[in-house]
Design an enzyme around this catalytic site. Structure first.
Site, PDB file in Angstrom:
ATOM      1  CE  LYS A   1      18.466  -0.652  11.182  1.00 26.72           C
ATOM      2  NZ  LYS A   1      18.112  -0.586  12.621  1.00 26.72           N
TER       3      LYS A   1
ATOM      4  CE1 TYR B   1       9.693   6.066  -1.019  1.00 22.67           C
ATOM      5  CE2 TYR B   1       8.065   7.014  -2.502  1.00 22.67           C
ATOM      6  CZ  TYR B   1       8.432   6.617  -1.240  1.00 22.67           C
ATOM      7  OH  TYR B   1       7.557   6.752  -0.208  1.00 22.67           O
TER       8      TYR B   1
HETATM    9  C1  IPM Z   1       4.123  11.374   0.198  1.00 17.99           C
HETATM   10  C2  IPM Z   1       3.263  10.235  -0.254  1.00 17.99           C
HETATM   11  C3  IPM Z   1       3.843   9.651  -1.533  1.00 17.99           C
HETATM   12  C4  IPM Z   1       5.246   9.176  -1.233  1.00 17.99           C
HETATM   13  C5  IPM Z   1       3.006   8.511  -2.149  1.00 17.99           C
HETATM   14  C6  IPM Z   1       1.580   8.934  -2.410  1.00 17.99           C
HETATM   15  C7  IPM Z   1       3.645   7.965  -3.389  1.00 17.99           C
HETATM   16  O1  IPM Z   1       3.145   9.290   0.741  1.00 17.99           O
HETATM   17  O2  IPM Z   1       4.278  12.338  -0.562  1.00 17.99           O
HETATM   18  O3  IPM Z   1       4.629  11.316   1.311  1.00 17.99           O
HETATM   19  O4  IPM Z   1       5.428   8.046  -0.754  1.00 17.99           O
HETATM   20  O5  IPM Z   1       6.183   9.921  -1.488  1.00 17.99           O
END
Ligand code: IPM
Ligand code: MG
Length: 380
Positions: free
Chosen positions: A188, A139
């Site tokens: 993984k 992320y």
């Molecule tokens: C979550 C959601 C978020 C994430 C999205 C909306 C960015 O899916 O909080 O699980 O991927 O973290």
């Protein structure tokens, strides 16, 4: 003591589910003599429409000034074509990293009242806590594109430092110590180098927590075991992406994604370090579901994950275990009474969209469900 809480209703069903949650928070405050100062902040699509960006700095700064953040949901189809860093979801990521919330707790347990809504044939009761790393990995890694047209490529990268792995694992181990003393690291490691580092760190830390039984599962196997034998899990610790995916899977086992709250924490206080004194630690609390634009404004969204997120806030940010349990008990009582939003009704009831003979379930809307929880809290 006065507690300040930032409220971020966001988009889609966000405002609808925030309203009953705030009513519950205020009722608990009135009853127990706590003052919760709330301040409403814009983030996500709502902020894009007003200010042209998903997370205005004013929102982040105001959130940093509060003791805790309660967030409903962000996102919607009208913002989907915006470039990645201007999408509503950026607000979530910016808040998570801007507030230093590296550990995301997503508890998933099957409550007996919702057995009929669980899609598993072998619906044995399970109770697990997914601890998802929240401010690193894929992320937040380097990403980008090169080349053009048909020759274009894109990349995202997963990087984890030992420190990032250690701190979230520690949250997992501390939680396991208070639960059934089992911790599963999901990774993984047969393919990814970053996963192999997670295993090395976990193997070392396992020695510090001898009372906890540690095991390792590849994520594909974990996805399978979750539906095959969910009761085998106690605490799962995993990376940002794997935790995102597995927590949606786990939520469906509980009956509906509309039931799961979450807590995103930075420094976690334990009662032993605070000696039971009142304390606060910054956290952000949100249901794990999204903004569900398809059902927004229809008074059919399930507000329980949002209400249960208030309980998690009281527990983790404000050290109010009793008050947290009171909210959880109120939700259970309302479910006991047979009230269901459509997503958690048992299938027969949904198919006739009314109460079936022999079933004591009654389908209600968002507002009615919220009021029912409120009534229980006010009257006990
Ligand atoms: C979550 C959601 C978020 C994430 C999205 C909306 C960015 O899916 O909080 O699980 O991927 O973290
Ligand atoms: Mg998700």
């Amino acid at each position: 003591m006065n507690y300040s809480v930032a409220l971020i209703p966001g988009d889609g069903i966000g405002p609808e589910i925030m309203e009953p949650a705030v009513a519950v928070l205020e009722a608990v405050g009135d009853k127990h003599g706590h003052v919760f100062h709330t301040v409403e902040l814009d983030a996500g699509g709502a902020a894009i429409d007003k200010f042209g960006e998903p997370l205005p700095l004013d929102t982040l700064y105001a959130a940093q000034e509060c003791h805790a953040v309660l967030l409903a949901a962000v996102g919607g189809p009208q913002w989907e074509d915006l470039p990645g860093d201007m999408r509503p979801e950026r607000a979530l990521l910016g808040l998570r990293s801007g507030l230093g919330l590296f550990a995301n707790l997503r508890p998933a347990h099957l409550i007996p009242q919702l057995r009929a809504a669980c899609p598993l044939k072998n619906d044995s009761l399970f109770d697990m806590l997914i601890v998802r790393e929240l401010t690193g990995g894929l992320y937040f890694g380097k990403r980008g594109r090169f080349g053009e047209g048909q020759g274009a490529s894109a990349f995202d990268t997963e990087t984890y430092s030992i420190e990032e792995i250690e701190r979230v694992l520690r949250v997992g181990y501390e939680a396991a110590m208070k639960r059934r003393k089992k911790l599963t690291l999901v990774d993984k490691a047969n393919v990814l180098e970053s996963s192999r580092l997670w295993r090395e760190v976990a193997t070392k830390m396992a020695k510090e927590y001898e009372a906890v039984e540690t095991d390792f599962l590849y994520v594909d196997n974990a996805a399978m075991q979750l539906v095959r034998a969910p009761a085998r899990f106690d605490v799962l610790v995993t990376s940002n992406l794997f935790g995102d995916i597995l927590s949606d899977e786990a939520s469906v086992l509980t009956g509906s994604i509309g039931m799961l709250p979450s807590a995103s924490l930075g420094v976690v206080s334990t009662s032993s370090t605070t000696g039971g004194e009142p304390n606060t630690s910054m956290g952000m609390y949100e249901p794990i579901h999204g903004s569900a634009p398809d059902i927004a404004g229809k008074n059919i969204a399930n507000p329980l994950a949002m209400i249960l997120s208030v309980a998690m806030m009281l527990r983790y940010s404000f050290n109010m275990e009793k008050e947290a349990q009171e909210i959880e008990a109120a939700v259970n009582k309302v479910l006991d009474s047979g009230l269901r939003t459509a997503d958690i009704a048992s299938r027969e009831v949904v198919s006739t969209s009314s109460t079936t003979e022999g079933s004591s379930e009654q389908i209600v809307g968002t507002k009615e469900m919220g009021k029912a929880v409120l009534r229980v809290i006010e009257n006990v």
